[in-house]
Design a protein around this motif. Structure first.
Motif, PDB file in Angstrom:
ATOM      1  N   HIS A   1       0.830  -1.206   0.000  1.00  0.00           N
ATOM      2  CA  HIS A   1       0.000   0.000   0.000  1.00  0.00           C
ATOM      3  C   HIS A   1       0.868   1.261   0.000  1.00  0.00           C
ATOM      4  CE1 HIS A   1      -3.202   2.789   0.767  1.00  0.00           C
ATOM      5  NE2 HIS A   1      -2.558   3.220   1.831  1.00  0.00           N
ATOM      6  N   ARG A   2       1.909   1.271   0.826  1.00  0.00           N
ATOM      7  CA  ARG A   2       2.795   2.437   0.901  1.00  0.00           C
ATOM      8  C   ARG A   2       3.533   2.665  -0.410  1.00  0.00           C
ATOM      9  NH1 ARG A   2       4.252   0.330   5.820  1.00  0.00           N
ATOM     10  NH2 ARG A   2       6.141  -0.509   4.907  1.00  0.00           N
ATOM     11  N   ILE A   3       4.042   1.602  -0.990  1.00  0.00           N
ATOM     12  CA  ILE A   3       4.875   1.713  -2.182  1.00  0.00           C
ATOM     13  C   ILE A   3       4.043   1.891  -3.444  1.00  0.00           C
ATOM     14  CG2 ILE A   3       6.504   0.465  -3.645  1.00  0.00           C
ATOM     15  CD1 ILE A   3       7.543  -0.855  -1.062  1.00  0.00           C
ATOM     16  N   GLY A   4       2.982   1.092  -3.568  1.00  0.00           N
ATOM     17  CA  GLY A   4       2.256   1.056  -4.825  1.00  0.00           C
ATOM     18  C   GLY A   4       0.974   1.857  -4.889  1.00  0.00           C
ATOM     19  N   GLY A   5       0.496   2.367  -3.758  1.00  0.00           N
ATOM     20  CA  GLY A   5      -0.760   3.104  -3.776  1.00  0.00           C
ATOM     21  C   GLY A   5      -1.899   2.234  -4.272  1.00  0.00           C
ATOM     22  N   GLY A   6      -2.622   2.700  -5.279  1.00  0.00           N
ATOM     23  CA  GLY A   6      -3.758   1.958  -5.825  1.00  0.00           C
ATOM     24  C   GLY A   6      -3.360   0.633  -6.434  1.00  0.00           C
ATOM     25  N   THR A   7      -2.241   0.615  -7.145  1.00  0.00           N
ATOM     26  CA  THR A   7      -1.760  -0.628  -7.746  1.00  0.00           C
ATOM     27  C   THR A   7      -1.350  -1.613  -6.659  1.00  0.00           C
ATOM     28  OG1 THR A   7      -0.919   0.621  -9.625  1.00  0.00           O
ATOM     29  CG2 THR A   7      -0.075  -1.605  -9.346  1.00  0.00           C
ATOM     30  N   GLY A   8      -0.704  -1.117  -5.620  1.00  0.00           N
ATOM     31  CA  GLY A   8      -0.312  -1.976  -4.503  1.00  0.00           C
ATOM     32  C   GLY A   8      -1.516  -2.562  -3.791  1.00  0.00           C
ATOM     33  N   ASP A   9      -2.578  -1.750  -3.649  1.00  0.00           N
ATOM     34  CA  ASP A   9      -3.809  -2.253  -3.037  1.00  0.00           C
ATOM     35  C   ASP A   9      -4.415  -3.366  -3.879  1.00  0.00           C
ATOM     36  OD1 ASP A   9      -3.747  -0.578  -0.853  1.00  0.00           O
ATOM     37  OD2 ASP A   9      -5.084   0.908  -1.729  1.00  0.00           O
TER      38      ASP A   9
ATOM     39  N   GLU B   1      -5.232   1.894   9.043  1.00  0.00           N
ATOM     40  CA  GLU B   1      -6.582   1.654   8.515  1.00  0.00           C
ATOM     41  C   GLU B   1      -7.598   1.496   9.626  1.00  0.00           C
ATOM     42  OE1 GLU B   1      -8.942  -1.725   5.981  1.00  0.00           O
ATOM     43  OE2 GLU B   1      -6.804  -1.470   5.643  1.00  0.00           O
TER      44      GLU B   1
END
Length: 56
Positions: A18-26, A54
């Protein structure tokens, strides 16, 4: 099936994605990690360690 240590590793990996990829990571975490994490009968381990953004 899996224990607390496995839950910690999965929770930390999802948080890192989540930290690294944002939406893609999610999206990756939801497709890859979530199905495994649902099998673990342990609450969010990041909450108990005070690291969850969260749920807190």
């Amino acid at each position: 099936m899996f224990g607390r240590k496995a839950a910690e590793k999965l929770d930390d990996a999802a948080a890192a994605l989540h930290r690294i990829g944002g939406g893609t990571g999610d999206a990756i975490a939801n497709k890859v990690i979530a199905p495994i994490r649902r099998r673990v009968d342990t609450d969010c381990t990041r909450c108990s360690r005070g690291k969850c953004k969260e749920h807190n």
